[in-house]
Design an enzyme around this catalytic site. Structure first.
Site, PDB file in Angstrom:
ATOM      1  N   LYS A 113       0.843  -1.211   0.000  1.00 58.04           N
ATOM      2  CA  LYS A 113       0.000   0.000   0.000  1.00 58.04           C
ATOM      3  C   LYS A 113       0.876   1.259   0.000  1.00 58.04           C
ATOM      4  O   LYS A 113       0.568   2.253  -0.654  1.00 58.04           O
ATOM      5  CB  LYS A 113      -0.943   0.007   1.214  1.00 58.04           C
ATOM      6  CG  LYS A 113      -1.771   1.293   1.343  1.00 58.04           C
ATOM      7  CD  LYS A 113      -2.764   1.435   0.225  1.00 58.04           C
ATOM      8  CE  LYS A 113      -3.547   2.689   0.025  1.00 58.04           C
ATOM      9  NZ  LYS A 113      -3.670   3.790   0.846  1.00 58.04           N
ATOM     10  N   GLU A 120       1.100   6.730  -6.660  1.00 59.20           N
ATOM     11  CA  GLU A 120       0.020   7.744  -6.721  1.00 59.20           C
ATOM     12  C   GLU A 120       0.629   9.163  -6.761  1.00 59.20           C
ATOM     13  O   GLU A 120       0.183  10.017  -7.526  1.00 59.20           O
ATOM     14  CB  GLU A 120      -0.847   7.550  -5.476  1.00 59.20           C
ATOM     15  CG  GLU A 120      -2.029   8.477  -5.301  1.00 59.20           C
ATOM     16  CD  GLU A 120      -2.774   8.122  -3.988  1.00 59.20           C
ATOM     17  OE1 GLU A 120      -3.218   6.971  -3.827  1.00 59.20           O
ATOM     18  OE2 GLU A 120      -2.894   9.014  -3.119  1.00 59.20           O
ATOM     19  N   ASN A 145       0.917   4.182  -2.834  1.00 63.06           N
ATOM     20  CA  ASN A 145       0.783   5.623  -2.612  1.00 63.06           C
ATOM     21  C   ASN A 145       1.936   6.401  -3.242  1.00 63.06           C
ATOM     22  O   ASN A 145       1.742   7.509  -3.749  1.00 63.06           O
ATOM     23  CB  ASN A 145       0.692   5.924  -1.115  1.00 63.06           C
ATOM     24  CG  ASN A 145      -0.711   5.691  -0.578  1.00 63.06           C
ATOM     25  OD1 ASN A 145      -1.473   4.914  -1.137  1.00 63.06           O
ATOM     26  ND2 ASN A 145      -1.059   6.354   0.500  1.00 63.06           N
TER      27      ASN A 145
HETATM   28  N1  LIG Z   1      -8.835   9.599   3.533  1.00 69.88           N
HETATM   29  C1  LIG Z   1      -8.403   8.765   2.588  1.00 69.88           C
HETATM   30  O1  LIG Z   1      -8.597   8.965   1.374  1.00 69.88           O
HETATM   31  C2  LIG Z   1      -7.686   7.514   2.978  1.00 69.88           C
HETATM   32  C3  LIG Z   1      -7.253   7.309   4.277  1.00 69.88           C
HETATM   33  N2  LIG Z   1      -6.618   6.139   4.606  1.00 69.88           N
HETATM   34  C4  LIG Z   1      -6.188   5.893   5.981  1.00 69.88           C
HETATM   35  O2  LIG Z   1      -7.322   5.449   6.723  1.00 69.88           O
HETATM   36  C5  LIG Z   1      -7.248   5.914   8.074  1.00 69.88           C
HETATM   37  C6  LIG Z   1      -8.494   6.741   8.372  1.00 69.88           C
HETATM   38  O3  LIG Z   1      -8.511   7.844   7.484  1.00 69.88           O
HETATM   39  P1  LIG Z   1      -9.687   8.929   7.508  1.00 69.88           P
HETATM   40  O4  LIG Z   1     -10.983   8.228   7.494  1.00 69.88           O
HETATM   41  O5  LIG Z   1      -9.353   9.906   6.445  1.00 69.88           O
HETATM   42  O6  LIG Z   1      -9.598   9.574   8.950  1.00 69.88           O
HETATM   43  P2  LIG Z   1      -8.436  10.358   9.719  1.00 69.88           P
HETATM   44  O7  LIG Z   1      -7.097   9.889   9.296  1.00 69.88           O
HETATM   45  O8  LIG Z   1      -8.732  11.798   9.645  1.00 69.88           O
HETATM   46  O9  LIG Z   1      -8.680   9.839  11.228  1.00 69.88           O
HETATM   47  C7  LIG Z   1      -9.823  10.205  11.938  1.00 69.88           C
HETATM   48  C8  LIG Z   1     -10.270   9.054  12.815  1.00 69.88           C
HETATM   49  O10 LIG Z   1      -9.234   8.699  13.750  1.00 69.88           O
HETATM   50  C9  LIG Z   1      -9.796   8.713  15.060  1.00 69.88           C
HETATM   51  N3  LIG Z   1      -8.756   8.999  16.027  1.00 69.88           N
HETATM   52  C10 LIG Z   1      -7.781   9.927  15.928  1.00 69.88           C
HETATM   53  N4  LIG Z   1      -6.999   9.888  17.021  1.00 69.88           N
HETATM   54  C11 LIG Z   1      -7.489   8.914  17.825  1.00 69.88           C
HETATM   55  C12 LIG Z   1      -7.108   8.390  19.086  1.00 69.88           C
HETATM   56  N5  LIG Z   1      -6.036   8.854  19.744  1.00 69.88           N
HETATM   57  N6  LIG Z   1      -7.855   7.404  19.614  1.00 69.88           N
HETATM   58  C13 LIG Z   1      -8.931   6.929  18.957  1.00 69.88           C
HETATM   59  N7  LIG Z   1      -9.332   7.379  17.759  1.00 69.88           N
HETATM   60  C14 LIG Z   1      -8.619   8.358  17.194  1.00 69.88           C
HETATM   61  C15 LIG Z   1     -10.838   9.789  14.982  1.00 69.88           C
HETATM   62  O11 LIG Z   1     -11.714   9.707  16.074  1.00 69.88           O
HETATM   63  P3  LIG Z   1     -12.540  11.009  16.530  1.00 69.88           P
HETATM   64  O12 LIG Z   1     -13.715  11.098  15.610  1.00 69.88           O
HETATM   65  O13 LIG Z   1     -12.917  10.708  17.919  1.00 69.88           O
HETATM   66  O14 LIG Z   1     -11.616  12.180  16.408  1.00 69.88           O
HETATM   67  C16 LIG Z   1     -11.476   9.429  13.661  1.00 69.88           C
HETATM   68  O15 LIG Z   1     -12.317   8.328  13.752  1.00 69.88           O
HETATM   69  C17 LIG Z   1      -5.946   6.690   8.171  1.00 69.88           C
HETATM   70  O16 LIG Z   1      -4.946   5.847   8.652  1.00 69.88           O
HETATM   71  C18 LIG Z   1      -5.663   7.100   6.729  1.00 69.88           C
HETATM   72  O17 LIG Z   1      -4.305   7.309   6.488  1.00 69.88           O
HETATM   73  C19 LIG Z   1      -6.442   5.127   3.702  1.00 69.88           C
HETATM   74  C20 LIG Z   1      -6.854   5.286   2.409  1.00 69.88           C
HETATM   75  C21 LIG Z   1      -7.484   6.484   1.933  1.00 69.88           C
HETATM   76  O1  LIG Z   2      -4.044   6.417   0.841  1.00 71.02           O
HETATM   77  C1  LIG Z   2      -4.639   7.248   0.207  1.00 71.02           C
HETATM   78  C2  LIG Z   2      -5.115   6.966  -1.147  1.00 71.02           C
HETATM   79  O2  LIG Z   2      -4.627   5.782  -1.628  1.00 71.02           O
HETATM   80  C3  LIG Z   2      -4.874   8.578   0.845  1.00 71.02           C
HETATM   81  O3  LIG Z   2      -5.729   9.382   0.131  1.00 71.02           O
HETATM   82  C4  LIG Z   2      -3.581   9.225   1.220  1.00 71.02           C
HETATM   83  O4  LIG Z   2      -3.690   9.699   2.539  1.00 71.02           O
HETATM   84  C5  LIG Z   2      -3.189  10.388   0.381  1.00 71.02           C
HETATM   85  O5  LIG Z   2      -1.887  10.708   0.716  1.00 71.02           O
HETATM   86  P1  LIG Z   2      -1.369  12.190   0.884  1.00 71.02           P
HETATM   87  O6  LIG Z   2      -2.268  12.863   1.899  1.00 71.02           O
HETATM   88  O7  LIG Z   2       0.034  12.030   1.368  1.00 71.02           O
HETATM   89  O8  LIG Z   2      -1.489  12.821  -0.477  1.00 71.02           O
END
Ligand SMILES: NC(=O)C1=CN([C@@H]2O[C@H](COP(=O)(O)OP(=O)(O)OC[C@H]3O[C@@H](n4cnc5c(N)ncnc54)[C@H](OP(=O)(O)O)[C@@H]3O)[C@@H](O)[C@H]2O)C=CC1
Ligand SMILES: O=C(CO)[C@H](O)[C@H](O)COP(=O)(O)O
Length: 483
Positions: free
Chosen positions: A187, A194, A191
Site C-alpha cells: 500500500k 500515486e 501511494n
Molecule cells: N482519507 C483517505 O482517502 C484515505 C485514508 N486512509 C487511511 O485510513 C485511516 C483513516 O482515514 P480517515 O478516514 O481519512 O480519517 P483520519 O485519518 O482523519 O482519522 C480520523 C479518525 O481517527 C480517530 N482517532 C484519531 N486519534 C485517535 C485516538 N487517539 N484514539 C482513537 N481514535 C482516534 C478519529 O476519532 P474522533 O472522531 O474521535 O476524532 C477518527 O475516527 C488513516 O490511517 C488514513 O491514512 C487510507 C486510504 C485512503
Molecule cells: O491512501 C490514500 C489513497 O490511496 C490517501 O488518500 C492518502 O492519505 C493520500 O496521501 P497524501 O495525503 O500524502 O497525499
C-alpha cells in the site's frame, strides 16, 4: 471475556471518512457489523443516517464493541496512522481473547505493522496490516484491498474483504499479499506511485497551460480525450472533472483559487526513504515527493521570485502536435514510474522474505484504488508471461510505448526547459530511461575519483578483481586488492 450476546461478524472502530464508508460497505454486503468511534456522535450519526442499509450494532465503548463481535473476533481499526493507531491497539488488546484478529486498515508504515504484529503475536492474537485504497468513494463502493497477515487470519477475513472489494471482470480487487507487513508495504508503494502519477498529470497540465496557452477548460477536454485511450485511468478522468470546475464564489477556474502548496501525510516520503534503503532508484516517485515539498516552501519561493523574476522564453509550438507530444511523454513517464514502483516491491519482498506475486498486485490495482488504470492490465499480463521480470520497461508492450514516445518525450522536456516550466518527474523519468539503456555511464569516473581521494578501489572492464591505484606515487602504480 464472555460474549454470549455477540452477533456481529466483524467490528470496526474509527468512523471518519474511510471507516464510516467501509462499515456501510460491509453492512450493505450482508455482514453484521459492530461500529464504534472515539467520539460517539460519529457512531450515532452513522446509525441514524444509514442504519437501514444493513445490520449495524452501535457501540459506545471498545468494551461494547468487543462484546458485540462473534469469536474469534475480527476488529478493524480505521483511525489516524501512527500514535492514534497505537493508542487504539493498546486499549483494545486487553479486551481480546486468544485467537482474535486485530486489523489495522489505516495507512500504517509497514515497520509499525511489523512491530505491532510481533507484540500481538506474543499475546496469542493475530495482527493484520491491511492497505485500503480508493478514498471515500472506493471505501463505500469497493476499494482495492492489500492484506498482510497470517494465512489463518486471511482465511477468517476473506469472505468479508472479498465481498466488499471492487470487482474487475469477476475478480475481486483484494489479495493476501503476504505475511505481517507485506500488505502495508505494498500500500505504501501504491501511494508512492500515486504521488508520481499525480505529479506527471500536474506537469502535463502546466505544460498545456503555460507552453501551449490553453485554458483549464481546454486542458480538461484534452484529459477527457486522453481518458479514452491508453491513459484511461481514475486520476486522468478526475483531472478532467476538476479542471472543468468553476469556483462558485469568484467564477474563476477552481484550480486557480486553490493555493499551490501540495501537502502530504507521509506515505510518499516513506516510499522514498525505503527505496533509498533498498537501493532502488524510484526517481519519478522521489521527484514527485520533492516537488510537493518545494511547493510548500512559500517563503523561499517568494524570495526567489523577487530575485529572479523573469519572463520565460516564449516557446513556439503547434498546439495539436504539442498535445500529442505531451500525451506520449506522460505515458512513457508513467510507464517508468510504475516500473520503478514494481521494482521496489520486488526488492522489498526479497529483502523481507515476502512472497509477493507482482502480477496479483497489478490485478488488484485494476479496480477500486486511486491509481486504477487500464494499463495495469498490461502489467498483469507482463508478469503472467514472465513472473521474474527484470524490468517492466523491456516487455514488448511497454518497450514499444517508450520507444514510440521517446522523441516526443525529449521535445516536451526541451520545450519545458526553454519555457521555464519545471518538469521534474518527466525529466527524471527520461533520465532514468536514458541511464538504463546507456552503453557506458559516467559512474566509471565516480569510481576513479573515489579511489583517488579515499582508496575505495574499483573494478576493471578487462580483468576480474578489485584494484587500487596509488595516485600519489610516481607512475601511479596499480595494485590488485582482491580477486
Ligand atoms: N482519507 C483517505 O482517502 C484515505 C485514508 N486512509 C487511511 O485510513 C485511516 C483513516 O482515514 P480517515 O478516514 O481519512 O480519517 P483520519 O485519518 O482523519 O482519522 C480520523 C479518525 O481517527 C480517530 N482517532 C484519531 N486519534 C485517535 C485516538 N487517539 N484514539 C482513537 N481514535 C482516534 C478519529 O476519532 P474522533 O472522531 O474521535 O476524532 C477518527 O475516527 C488513516 O490511517 C488514513 O491514512 C487510507 C486510504 C485512503
Ligand atoms: O491512501 C490514500 C489513497 O490511496 C490517501 O488518500 C492518502 O492519505 C493520500 O496521501 P497524501 O495525503 O500524502 O497525499
Amino acid at each position: 471475556m464472555g460474549n454470549d450476546d455477540a452477533r456481529a461478524t466483524i467490528g470496526l472502530t474509527g468512523l471518519a471518512t474511510m471507516g464510516r464508508n467501509l462499515a456501510r460497505n460491509i453492512a450493505r454486503n450482508g455482514h453484521t457489523i459492530a461500529v464504534h468511534n472515539r467520539t460517539t456522535s460519529k457512531m450515532t450519526a452513522l446509525i441514524d443516517e444509514f442504519g437501514d442499509e444493513g445490520d449495524f450494532v452501535g457501540c459506545e465503548s471498545l468494551e461494547d464493541l468487543v462484546a458485540a463481535v462473534e469469536r474469534p473476533r475480527a476488529i478493524v481499526i480505521m483511525v489516524k496512522a501512527g500514535e492514534a493507531t497505537d493508542a487504539v491497539v493498546d486499549e483494545l488488546v486487553p479486551l481480546l481473547d486468544e485467537g482474535d484478529i486485530v486489523v489495522d486498515a489505516g495507512n500504517a508504515h509497514y515497520r509499525d505493522t511489523l512491530r505491532r504484529q510481533e507484540a500481538l503475536e506474543e499475546k496469542g492474537l493475530h495482527f493484520v496490516g491491511m492497505g485500503v485504497s480508493g478514498g471515500e468513494e472506493g471505501a463505500l463502493n469497493g476499494p482495492s484491498i492489500m492484506v498482510g497477515g497470517s494465512d489463518h487470519a486471511y482465511e477468517v477475513l476473506q469472505p468479508v474483504v472479498e465481498s466488499i472489494a471492487a470487482d474487475v471482470d469477476g475478480t475481486p480487487c483484494c489479495a493476501h499479499i503476504g505475511h505481517d507487513g507485506a500488505g502495508h508495504f505494498v500500500k505504501m508503494v501504491h501511494n508512492g506511485i500515486e504521488y508520481a502519477d499525480m505529479q506527471l498529470i500536474a506537469e502535463s497540465y502546466d505544460l498545456l497551460r503555460s507552453v501551449a496557452g490553453m485554458t483549464p477548460a481546454e486542458v480538461a477536454d484534452v484529459f477527457e480525450e486522453w481518458n479514452g485511450g491508453d491513459l484511461e485511468s481514475f486520476l486522468i478522468e478526475m483531472t478532467a472533472d476538476v479542471l472543468r470546475h468553476t469556483d462558485a464564489e469568484t467564477g474563476e477556474p477552481f484550480v486557480d483559487v486553490v493555493r499551490d502548496a501540495a501537502e502530504q501525510k507521509g506515505t510518499g516520503r516513506w516510499t522514498v526513504q525505503d527505496a533509498l534503503d533498498l537501493g532502488v532508484p524510484i526517481t519519478g516517485i522521489a521527484e514527485a515527493t520533492f516537488a510537493r515539498s518545494l511547493s510548500g516552501h512559500t517563503e523561499q519561493r517568494a524570495a526567489a521570485r523577487e530575485m529572479f523574476s523573469t519572463t520565460p522564453e516564449e516557446v513556439d509550438v503547434d498546439r495539436d502536435s504539442f498535445v500529442d507530444q505531451v500525451r506520449a511523454a506522460l505515458y512513457a513517464s508513467k510507464v517508468v514510474a510504475y516500473a520503478q514502483g514494481f521494482d521496489q516491491i520486488a526488492a522489498g519482498a526479497e529483502e523481507r522474505g515476502w512472497d509477493i506475486d507482482l502480477g496479483e498486485v497489478a490485478t488488484i490495482w485494476r479496480g477500486g484504488c486511486i491509481i486504477r488504470a487500464q494499463f495495469l492490465d498490461r502489467i498483469r499480463e507482463a508478469y503472467a508471461d514472465e513472473p521474474d521480470l527484470t524490468t517492466l520497461l523491456t516487455t514488448p508492450y511497454f518497450a514499444e510505448a517508450v520507444t514510440d514516445g521517446v522523441d516526443a518525450w525529449r521535445e516536451v522536456i526541451v520545450a519545458a526547459v526553454r519555457g521555464g516550466v519545471p518538469t521534474p518527474a518527466f525529466s527524471s523519468s527520461l533520465a532514468y530511461f536514458d541511464g538504463l539503456r546507456r552503453d557506458r555511464l559516467p559512474a566509471a569516473l565516480i569510481q576513479a575519483l573515489r579511489d583517488d581521494f579515499g582508496a575505495h578501489t574499483y573494478e576493471r572492464v578487462d580483468r576480474e578483481g578489485t584494484f587500487h591505484t596509488r595516485w600519489a606515487e610516481e607512475g601511479r602504480p596499480e595494485e590488485q586488492v582482491s580477486d
